[in-house]
Scaffold this motif. Structure first.
Motif, PDB file in Angstrom:
ATOM      1  N   UNK A  79       0.825  -1.213   0.000  1.00  0.00           N
ATOM      2  CA  UNK A  79       0.000   0.000   0.000  1.00  0.00           C
ATOM      3  C   UNK A  79       0.858   1.261   0.000  1.00  0.00           C
ATOM      4  N   UNK A  80       1.906   1.292   0.819  1.00  0.00           N
ATOM      5  CA  UNK A  80       2.724   2.512   0.898  1.00  0.00           C
ATOM      6  C   UNK A  80       3.455   2.775  -0.413  1.00  0.00           C
ATOM      7  N   UNK A  81       3.760   1.744  -1.175  1.00  0.00           N
ATOM      8  CA  UNK A  81       4.469   1.938  -2.443  1.00  0.00           C
ATOM      9  C   UNK A  81       3.548   2.425  -3.560  1.00  0.00           C
ATOM     10  N   UNK A  82       2.270   2.572  -3.262  1.00  0.00           N
ATOM     11  CA  UNK A  82       1.374   3.201  -4.237  1.00  0.00           C
ATOM     12  C   UNK A  82       1.560   4.716  -4.245  1.00  0.00           C
ATOM     13  N   UNK A  83       2.373   5.228  -3.310  1.00  0.00           N
ATOM     14  CA  UNK A  83       2.603   6.674  -3.218  1.00  0.00           C
ATOM     15  C   UNK A  83       3.177   7.237  -4.520  1.00  0.00           C
ATOM     16  N   UNK A  84       4.005   6.459  -5.182  1.00  0.00           N
ATOM     17  CA  UNK A  84       4.601   6.926  -6.437  1.00  0.00           C
ATOM     18  C   UNK A  84       3.514   7.151  -7.483  1.00  0.00           C
ATOM     19  N   UNK A  85       2.562   6.230  -7.569  1.00  0.00           N
ATOM     20  CA  UNK A  85       1.462   6.379  -8.524  1.00  0.00           C
ATOM     21  C   UNK A  85       0.552   7.549  -8.144  1.00  0.00           C
ATOM     22  N   UNK A  86       0.591   7.941  -6.843  1.00  0.00           N
ATOM     23  CA  UNK A  86      -0.249   9.045  -6.370  1.00  0.00           C
ATOM     24  C   UNK A  86       0.492  10.382  -6.442  1.00  0.00           C
ATOM     25  N   UNK A  87       1.640  10.396  -7.127  1.00  0.00           N
ATOM     26  CA  UNK A  87       2.370  11.643  -7.322  1.00  0.00           C
ATOM     27  C   UNK A  87       3.568  11.827  -6.412  1.00  0.00           C
ATOM     28  N   UNK A 100      11.243   7.287  -4.460  1.00  0.00           N
ATOM     29  CA  UNK A 100      11.641   6.540  -3.267  1.00  0.00           C
ATOM     30  C   UNK A 100      10.699   6.806  -2.081  1.00  0.00           C
ATOM     31  N   UNK A 101       9.461   7.202  -2.365  1.00  0.00           N
ATOM     32  CA  UNK A 101       8.534   7.604  -1.305  1.00  0.00           C
ATOM     33  C   UNK A 101       8.130   6.464  -0.363  1.00  0.00           C
ATOM     34  N   UNK A 116       8.204   5.655   4.143  1.00  0.00           N
ATOM     35  CA  UNK A 116       7.034   4.809   3.896  1.00  0.00           C
ATOM     36  C   UNK A 116       5.916   5.187   4.857  1.00  0.00           C
ATOM     37  N   UNK A 117       4.758   5.470   4.312  1.00  0.00           N
ATOM     38  CA  UNK A 117       3.589   5.802   5.134  1.00  0.00           C
ATOM     39  C   UNK A 117       2.335   5.626   4.292  1.00  0.00           C
ATOM     40  N   UNK A 118       1.225   5.621   4.971  1.00  0.00           N
ATOM     41  CA  UNK A 118      -0.063   5.570   4.292  1.00  0.00           C
ATOM     42  C   UNK A 118      -0.725   6.921   4.481  1.00  0.00           C
ATOM     43  N   UNK A 119      -0.896   7.640   3.409  1.00  0.00           N
ATOM     44  CA  UNK A 119      -1.496   8.968   3.472  1.00  0.00           C
ATOM     45  C   UNK A 119      -3.007   8.831   3.483  1.00  0.00           C
ATOM     46  N   UNK A 120      -3.596   9.105   4.625  1.00  0.00           N
ATOM     47  CA  UNK A 120      -5.053   9.029   4.745  1.00  0.00           C
ATOM     48  C   UNK A 120      -5.654  10.418   4.970  1.00  0.00           C
ATOM     49  N   UNK A 130      -8.059   8.945  -4.960  1.00  0.00           N
ATOM     50  CA  UNK A 130      -7.772   8.873  -3.529  1.00  0.00           C
ATOM     51  C   UNK A 130      -8.843   8.058  -2.800  1.00  0.00           C
ATOM     52  N   UNK A 131     -10.096   8.152  -3.221  1.00  0.00           N
ATOM     53  CA  UNK A 131     -11.160   7.348  -2.620  1.00  0.00           C
ATOM     54  C   UNK A 131     -10.892   5.861  -2.822  1.00  0.00           C
ATOM     55  N   UNK A 132     -10.461   5.501  -4.020  1.00  0.00           N
ATOM     56  CA  UNK A 132     -10.132   4.104  -4.318  1.00  0.00           C
ATOM     57  C   UNK A 132      -8.946   3.653  -3.474  1.00  0.00           C
ATOM     58  N   UNK A 133      -7.946   4.519  -3.340  1.00  0.00           N
ATOM     59  CA  UNK A 133      -6.764   4.194  -2.536  1.00  0.00           C
ATOM     60  C   UNK A 133      -7.156   3.972  -1.072  1.00  0.00           C
ATOM     61  N   UNK A 134      -7.970   4.851  -0.510  1.00  0.00           N
ATOM     62  CA  UNK A 134      -8.413   4.681   0.880  1.00  0.00           C
ATOM     63  C   UNK A 134      -9.238   3.408   1.049  1.00  0.00           C
ATOM     64  N   UNK A 135     -10.043   3.107   0.061  1.00  0.00           N
ATOM     65  CA  UNK A 135     -10.818   1.860   0.097  1.00  0.00           C
ATOM     66  C   UNK A 135      -9.878   0.656   0.076  1.00  0.00           C
TER      67      UNK A 135
END
Length: 124
Positions: free
Chosen positions: A28-36, A40-41, A47-51, A64-69
């Motif tokens: 999940x945390x490595x989806x940060x790159x796809x989220x902008x 190396x985010x 590494x974190x989960x941006x909620x 972002x809604x899909x990511x939180x889901x």
């Protein structure tokens, strides 16, 4: 979601977690790159989960809604049976129950047709 299962079982650090939980977090945390995020985010302490924005889901982008889901779904799946029962601290809408004190009732036995003979004693 686990109702305190992990801290109750002394799993307070990332390294204490089961592998399934670690894998879910990294995925999940490595989806940060796809989220902008930067390339190396999801490495090390980055590494974190941006909620952010979860308090107002309508203001979030569809992405972002899909990511939180995803976060909720993966976390729930990874926790699985690793849950403590509810603590009962939350208020309920059920009326309180009262117990009725036990009462003593006389116990009667029907008379016997032949009285019991006293034990016999013999001296040898």
């Amino acid at each position: 979601m686990s109702n305190g299962y992990y801290s109750f079982n002394n799993m307070t650090e990332y390294n204490d977690l089961p592998m399934k939980n670690k894998f879910g977090f990294v995925t999940l945390s490595c989806q940060c790159h796809a989220m902008g995020g930067r390339e190396n985010c999801c490495q090390g302490n980055r590494a974190k989960l941006d909620v952010s924005g979860i308090d107002d889901p309508e203001s979030l982008t569809r992405e972002m809604q899909v990511f939180l889901s995803d976060i909720c779904s993966v976390t729930s799946d990874n926790i699985g049976e690793n849950k403590l029962p509810p603590s009962g601290e939350l208020p309920t809408t059920a009326k309180p129950t009262t117990s009725v004190a036990p009462t003593l009732a006389p116990v009667t036995f029907p008379p016997t047709s032949h009285p019991t003979q006293p034990p016999s004693m013999s001296i040898q």
